[in-house]
Structures are given as C-alpha cells and as structure tokens.
Design a protein around this motif. Sequence first.
Motif, PDB file in Angstrom:
ATOM      1  N   ILE A  26       0.937  -1.260  -0.060  1.00  0.00           N
ATOM      2  CA  ILE A  26       0.079   0.028   0.031  1.00  0.00           C
ATOM      3  C   ILE A  26       0.771   1.202  -0.074  1.00  0.00           C
ATOM      4  O   ILE A  26       0.557   2.195  -0.708  1.00  0.00           O
ATOM      5  CB  ILE A  26      -1.101   0.116   1.088  1.00  0.00           C
ATOM      6  CG1 ILE A  26      -2.094  -1.327   1.055  1.00  0.00           C
ATOM      7  CG2 ILE A  26      -1.611   1.300   1.383  1.00  0.00           C
ATOM      8  CD1 ILE A  26      -2.774  -1.383   2.321  1.00  0.00           C
ATOM      9  N   ALA A  27       2.029   1.257   0.701  1.00  0.00           N
ATOM     10  CA  ALA A  27       2.745   2.568   0.861  1.00  0.00           C
ATOM     11  C   ALA A  27       3.509   2.453  -0.438  1.00  0.00           C
ATOM     12  O   ALA A  27       3.616   3.625  -1.107  1.00  0.00           O
ATOM     13  CB  ALA A  27       4.000   2.245   1.942  1.00  0.00           C
ATOM     14  N   ARG A  28       4.089   1.548  -1.044  1.00  0.00           N
ATOM     15  CA  ARG A  28       4.291   1.502  -2.595  1.00  0.00           C
ATOM     16  C   ARG A  28       3.525   2.248  -3.759  1.00  0.00           C
ATOM     17  O   ARG A  28       3.756   2.774  -4.396  1.00  0.00           O
ATOM     18  CB  ARG A  28       5.003   0.309  -2.953  1.00  0.00           C
ATOM     19  CG  ARG A  28       6.471   0.282  -1.973  1.00  0.00           C
ATOM     20  CD  ARG A  28       7.148  -1.175  -2.532  1.00  0.00           C
ATOM     21  NE  ARG A  28       8.261  -1.430  -1.939  1.00  0.00           N
ATOM     22  CZ  ARG A  28       9.115  -2.700  -1.942  1.00  0.00           C
ATOM     23  NH1 ARG A  28       8.490  -3.594  -2.384  1.00  0.00           N
ATOM     24  NH2 ARG A  28       9.863  -2.626  -1.057  1.00  0.00           N
ATOM     25  N   ALA A  29       2.128   1.512  -3.435  1.00  0.00           N
ATOM     26  CA  ALA A  29       1.265   2.123  -4.414  1.00  0.00           C
ATOM     27  C   ALA A  29       0.982   3.793  -4.256  1.00  0.00           C
ATOM     28  O   ALA A  29       0.511   3.942  -5.313  1.00  0.00           O
ATOM     29  CB  ALA A  29      -0.098   1.501  -4.036  1.00  0.00           C
ATOM     30  N   LEU A  30       1.230   4.183  -2.758  1.00  0.00           N
ATOM     31  CA  LEU A  30       0.948   5.570  -2.896  1.00  0.00           C
ATOM     32  C   LEU A  30       1.938   6.452  -3.214  1.00  0.00           C
ATOM     33  O   LEU A  30       1.871   7.600  -3.477  1.00  0.00           O
ATOM     34  CB  LEU A  30       0.624   5.826  -1.318  1.00  0.00           C
ATOM     35  CG  LEU A  30      -0.420   5.206  -0.912  1.00  0.00           C
ATOM     36  CD1 LEU A  30      -0.714   5.557   0.610  1.00  0.00           C
ATOM     37  CD2 LEU A  30      -1.810   5.969  -1.618  1.00  0.00           C
ATOM     38  N   ASN A  31       3.328   5.733  -3.600  1.00  0.00           N
ATOM     39  CA  ASN A  31       4.388   6.704  -4.004  1.00  0.00           C
ATOM     40  C   ASN A  31       5.214   5.512  -4.978  1.00  0.00           C
ATOM     41  O   ASN A  31       6.362   5.145  -5.018  1.00  0.00           O
ATOM     42  CB  ASN A  31       5.300   6.821  -2.791  1.00  0.00           C
ATOM     43  CG  ASN A  31       6.410   7.649  -3.306  1.00  0.00           C
ATOM     44  OD1 ASN A  31       6.496   8.338  -4.569  1.00  0.00           O
ATOM     45  ND2 ASN A  31       7.632   7.753  -2.558  1.00  0.00           N
ATOM     46  N   VAL A  32       4.537   5.099  -6.187  1.00  0.00           N
ATOM     47  CA  VAL A  32       5.198   4.246  -7.119  1.00  0.00           C
ATOM     48  C   VAL A  32       6.450   4.930  -7.606  1.00  0.00           C
ATOM     49  O   VAL A  32       7.354   3.994  -8.227  1.00  0.00           O
ATOM     50  CB  VAL A  32       4.236   4.024  -8.309  1.00  0.00           C
ATOM     51  CG1 VAL A  32       4.906   3.044  -9.472  1.00  0.00           C
ATOM     52  CG2 VAL A  32       2.972   3.338  -7.806  1.00  0.00           C
ATOM     53  N   SER A  33       6.571   6.088  -8.044  1.00  0.00           N
ATOM     54  CA  SER A  33       7.518   6.770  -8.664  1.00  0.00           C
ATOM     55  C   SER A  33       8.824   6.609  -7.762  1.00  0.00           C
ATOM     56  O   SER A  33       9.902   6.358  -8.090  1.00  0.00           O
ATOM     57  CB  SER A  33       7.280   8.250  -8.973  1.00  0.00           C
ATOM     58  OG  SER A  33       6.797   8.822  -7.926  1.00  0.00           O
ATOM     59  N   GLY A  34       8.541   7.084  -6.334  1.00  0.00           N
ATOM     60  CA  GLY A  34       9.624   6.830  -5.456  1.00  0.00           C
ATOM     61  C   GLY A  34      10.349   5.451  -5.341  1.00  0.00           C
ATOM     62  O   GLY A  34      11.650   5.080  -5.348  1.00  0.00           O
ATOM     63  N   PHE A  35       9.396   4.227  -5.511  1.00  0.00           N
ATOM     64  CA  PHE A  35       9.810   2.937  -5.571  1.00  0.00           C
ATOM     65  C   PHE A  35      10.789   2.591  -6.887  1.00  0.00           C
ATOM     66  O   PHE A  35      11.539   1.989  -6.966  1.00  0.00           O
ATOM     67  CB  PHE A  35       8.557   1.850  -5.433  1.00  0.00           C
ATOM     68  CG  PHE A  35       8.839   0.775  -5.594  1.00  0.00           C
ATOM     69  CD1 PHE A  35       9.999  -0.002  -4.631  1.00  0.00           C
ATOM     70  CD2 PHE A  35       8.239  -0.315  -6.092  1.00  0.00           C
ATOM     71  CE1 PHE A  35      10.382  -1.199  -4.609  1.00  0.00           C
ATOM     72  CE2 PHE A  35       8.448  -1.517  -6.180  1.00  0.00           C
ATOM     73  CZ  PHE A  35       9.727  -2.150  -5.487  1.00  0.00           C
ATOM     74  N   ALA A  36      10.146   3.397  -7.964  1.00  0.00           N
ATOM     75  CA  ALA A  36      10.892   3.065  -9.204  1.00  0.00           C
ATOM     76  C   ALA A  36      12.165   3.663  -9.158  1.00  0.00           C
ATOM     77  O   ALA A  36      13.378   3.178  -9.604  1.00  0.00           O
ATOM     78  CB  ALA A  36       9.986   3.828 -10.478  1.00  0.00           C
ATOM     79  N   LEU A  37      12.374   4.922  -8.467  1.00  0.00           N
ATOM     80  CA  LEU A  37      13.784   5.433  -8.307  1.00  0.00           C
ATOM     81  C   LEU A  37      14.695   4.461  -7.465  1.00  0.00           C
ATOM     82  O   LEU A  37      15.646   4.491  -7.778  1.00  0.00           O
ATOM     83  CB  LEU A  37      13.606   6.686  -7.458  1.00  0.00           C
ATOM     84  CG  LEU A  37      13.159   8.009  -8.488  1.00  0.00           C
ATOM     85  CD1 LEU A  37      12.812   9.268  -7.563  1.00  0.00           C
ATOM     86  CD2 LEU A  37      14.043   8.203  -9.638  1.00  0.00           C
ATOM     87  N   THR A  38      14.068   3.786  -6.341  1.00  0.00           N
ATOM     88  CA  THR A  38      14.824   3.017  -5.865  1.00  0.00           C
ATOM     89  C   THR A  38      15.360   1.579  -6.734  1.00  0.00           C
ATOM     90  O   THR A  38      16.440   1.115  -6.590  1.00  0.00           O
ATOM     91  CB  THR A  38      14.054   2.521  -4.525  1.00  0.00           C
ATOM     92  OG1 THR A  38      13.384   3.516  -3.718  1.00  0.00           O
ATOM     93  CG2 THR A  38      14.691   1.320  -3.817  1.00  0.00           C
ATOM     94  N   LEU A  39      14.365   1.250  -7.158  1.00  0.00           N
ATOM     95  CA  LEU A  39      14.751   0.449  -8.427  1.00  0.00           C
ATOM     96  C   LEU A  39      15.768   0.525  -9.443  1.00  0.00           C
ATOM     97  O   LEU A  39      16.620  -0.149  -9.697  1.00  0.00           O
ATOM     98  CB  LEU A  39      13.557  -0.419  -8.997  1.00  0.00           C
ATOM     99  CG  LEU A  39      12.350  -1.038  -8.255  1.00  0.00           C
ATOM    100  CD1 LEU A  39      11.442  -1.257  -9.072  1.00  0.00           C
ATOM    101  CD2 LEU A  39      13.164  -2.209  -7.547  1.00  0.00           C
ATOM    102  N   ALA A  40      15.761   1.868  -9.847  1.00  0.00           N
ATOM    103  CA  ALA A  40      16.611   2.337 -10.823  1.00  0.00           C
ATOM    104  C   ALA A  40      18.116   2.633 -10.084  1.00  0.00           C
ATOM    105  O   ALA A  40      19.154   2.241 -10.706  1.00  0.00           O
ATOM    106  CB  ALA A  40      16.292   3.746 -11.342  1.00  0.00           C
ATOM    107  N   GLY A  41      18.011   2.915  -8.808  1.00  0.00           N
ATOM    108  CA  GLY A  41      19.179   2.921  -8.355  1.00  0.00           C
ATOM    109  C   GLY A  41      20.146   1.657  -7.897  1.00  0.00           C
ATOM    110  O   GLY A  41      21.203   1.451  -7.817  1.00  0.00           O
TER     111      GLY A  41
END
Length: 175
Positions: A26-41
């Motif tokens: 749920i937390a990641r769903a509310l901030n998908v772009s932030g999670f995508a940045l973590t994955l890109a890193g």
Amino acid sequence: MLARAQDGTLLAARLLLAAALLPTGIARALNVSGFALTLAGAGMPFPNGVATAAVVVQVFGPLALILGVLPRLTGLALAVFAAVTAFVLHPFWHYVGPAAIAERTLMLADLGLAGGFLMYALSGPGALSWQGWGAGNRAPAPSPKPASAKASGKAAASRGGGKRAAGRPPARAAA
C-alpha cells in the motif's frame, strides 16, 4: 475438531503472511515513482514497469491470500516475488560490516517469506476461505460402490435378479 483447528491455523498463517507484504504494498502504491527510483538505483532495467508490476503483486497478492483465492497461483507468484525481491533489493555482498549483516538479515527474511508462500501453494487455504466456502456449497459426490458390489450386481442382473427401470420391458437375450 482437528480439522477445525487446522483450518483456523491456515487462516492465521494466511493473515500473517499477508501482513508481511500488504502494508508495504500500500505504501509503495501511494508512491510508485519513489519505488521506481529505488529500483533504478539498484540497477533494475525498466524500473517504472517493474515498480508498477511489483505494486500490483504486492497489493492484490496478499488480498488473494487473505481470501484464499487461487492458492497455487497466488502462492507461487508471491514466492517468486519474495525471492526476486530478496536478491534485487538486499544484495548484502555489496556491503561490509553492520550494513552487510542488516541486508543479509532482510534477504533471509524475504527468502523465509518465499518458503511460507510455497507452503501455502502446496497446502491450500483450508475451509475458512473463498475456495473452502465454495467447496462447502457443492453437493457431496456419491460414494462409489466397492468392486465386489459391482461384480455381484452384474451377476444378479445376468441371472434375472437385477432391478429394472420402471416402465421398461425386461431385456431379451440375443438369439
């Protein structure tokens, strides 16, 4: 009595496994772009697509787990998700000292979750689930006759001692 305890234990296990993923999902769903940045890193290719797919699995997987819907598919999908997450997000071999220990602990925790999801895929959800409820509403299948009863019934029918259907004439022997 034992079956009820087993079904209750399976429900508790499903709830605990879902509790390990659903809040983060749920937390990641509310901030998908932030999670995508973590994955890109972390060097993940196509981080936006992977983040979106991960959020879908991490939100709808635990919901299916709680309800007991499609246990084999849900269990296998969540096990793969947890194992991939363990290796992608917690590469403890890149760290030294306390950070390496923390990452290794998180990786082993994710692998433990994967094992729990595999056990769920194999054991099923139990009677206290959507699948168990649906199975409980069906009429019980008739129990098959033992082989000896079938054989004796055929022998009685061939001697003329078998039952006939109402309104049908007896079968005649071929000449």
